[in-house]
Design a protein around this motif. Structure first.
Motif, short mmCIF file in Angstrom:
data_model
loop_
_atom_site.label_atom_id
_atom_site.label_comp_id
_atom_site.label_asym_id
_atom_site.label_seq_id
_atom_site.Cartn_x
_atom_site.Cartn_y
_atom_site.Cartn_z
N LEU A 75 0.83 -1.21 0.00
CA LEU A 75 0.00 0.00 0.00
C LEU A 75 0.86 1.25 0.00
O LEU A 75 0.56 2.22 -0.70
CB LEU A 75 -0.93 0.01 1.20
CG LEU A 75 -2.05 -1.03 1.22
CD1 LEU A 75 -2.88 -0.88 2.49
CD2 LEU A 75 -2.93 -0.91 -0.01
N ASP A 76 1.94 1.22 0.79
CA ASP A 76 2.85 2.36 0.83
C ASP A 76 3.45 2.63 -0.55
O ASP A 76 3.63 3.80 -0.94
CB ASP A 76 3.97 2.13 1.83
CG ASP A 76 3.49 2.16 3.27
OD1 ASP A 76 2.36 2.65 3.53
OD2 ASP A 76 4.25 1.67 4.14
N TYR A 77 3.73 1.59 -1.28
CA TYR A 77 4.27 1.74 -2.63
C TYR A 77 3.28 2.51 -3.51
O TYR A 77 3.68 3.41 -4.25
CB TYR A 77 4.57 0.38 -3.26
CG TYR A 77 4.81 0.43 -4.73
CD1 TYR A 77 6.01 0.92 -5.24
CD2 TYR A 77 3.83 0.03 -5.63
CE1 TYR A 77 6.23 1.00 -6.61
CE2 TYR A 77 4.04 0.10 -6.99
CZ TYR A 77 5.22 0.59 -7.48
OH TYR A 77 5.44 0.67 -8.83
N PHE A 78 2.01 2.19 -3.41
CA PHE A 78 1.02 2.86 -4.25
C PHE A 78 0.75 4.29 -3.80
O PHE A 78 0.32 5.12 -4.60
CB PHE A 78 -0.29 2.05 -4.29
CG PHE A 78 -0.16 0.80 -5.10
CD1 PHE A 78 0.07 0.86 -6.46
CD2 PHE A 78 -0.26 -0.43 -4.50
CE1 PHE A 78 0.19 -0.30 -7.23
CE2 PHE A 78 -0.13 -1.60 -5.25
CZ PHE A 78 0.09 -1.53 -6.61
N LYS A 79 1.01 4.59 -2.56
CA LYS A 79 0.83 5.96 -2.05
C LYS A 79 1.90 6.90 -2.57
O LYS A 79 1.69 8.10 -2.62
CB LYS A 79 0.83 5.97 -0.53
CG LYS A 79 -0.39 5.35 0.08
CD LYS A 79 -0.30 5.38 1.59
CE LYS A 79 -1.48 4.66 2.23
NZ LYS A 79 -1.35 4.60 3.70
#
Length: 80
Positions: A75-79
């Motif tokens: 999720l952090d990657y997509f943020k």
């Protein structure tokens, strides 16, 4: 794995890594659809476990902890 988990020495981390690396990599790949990135995410999870070994305590469900950590990093990657 259930029960109390303390990753106080490298042998414990190595055992966990051997057991969970491939399933975690496949899990992360389902989200990011990139082999190299999924490998990086899993390595980050294990690096975090090692760097925080003295204060990290998971009573039950270390398996769940690892997968939740991988999910959060996806999720952090997509943020970004």
């Amino acid at each position: 794995m259930s029960g109390e988990i303390y990753v106080q020495d490298f042998a414990v981390l190595e055992t966990l890594f051997k057991r969970f690396y491939k399933p975690l990599r496949a899990y992360a790949f389902r989200f990011v659809n990139d082999k190299d990135l999924s490998e990086d995410i899993v390595q980050d999870v294990f690096l975090y476990v090692w760097e925080n070994r003295e204060k990290l305590y998971v009573s039950d469900g270390f398996h769940s902890y690892l997968f939740q950590s991988a999910y959060t990093r996806c999720l952090d990657y997509f943020k970004k």
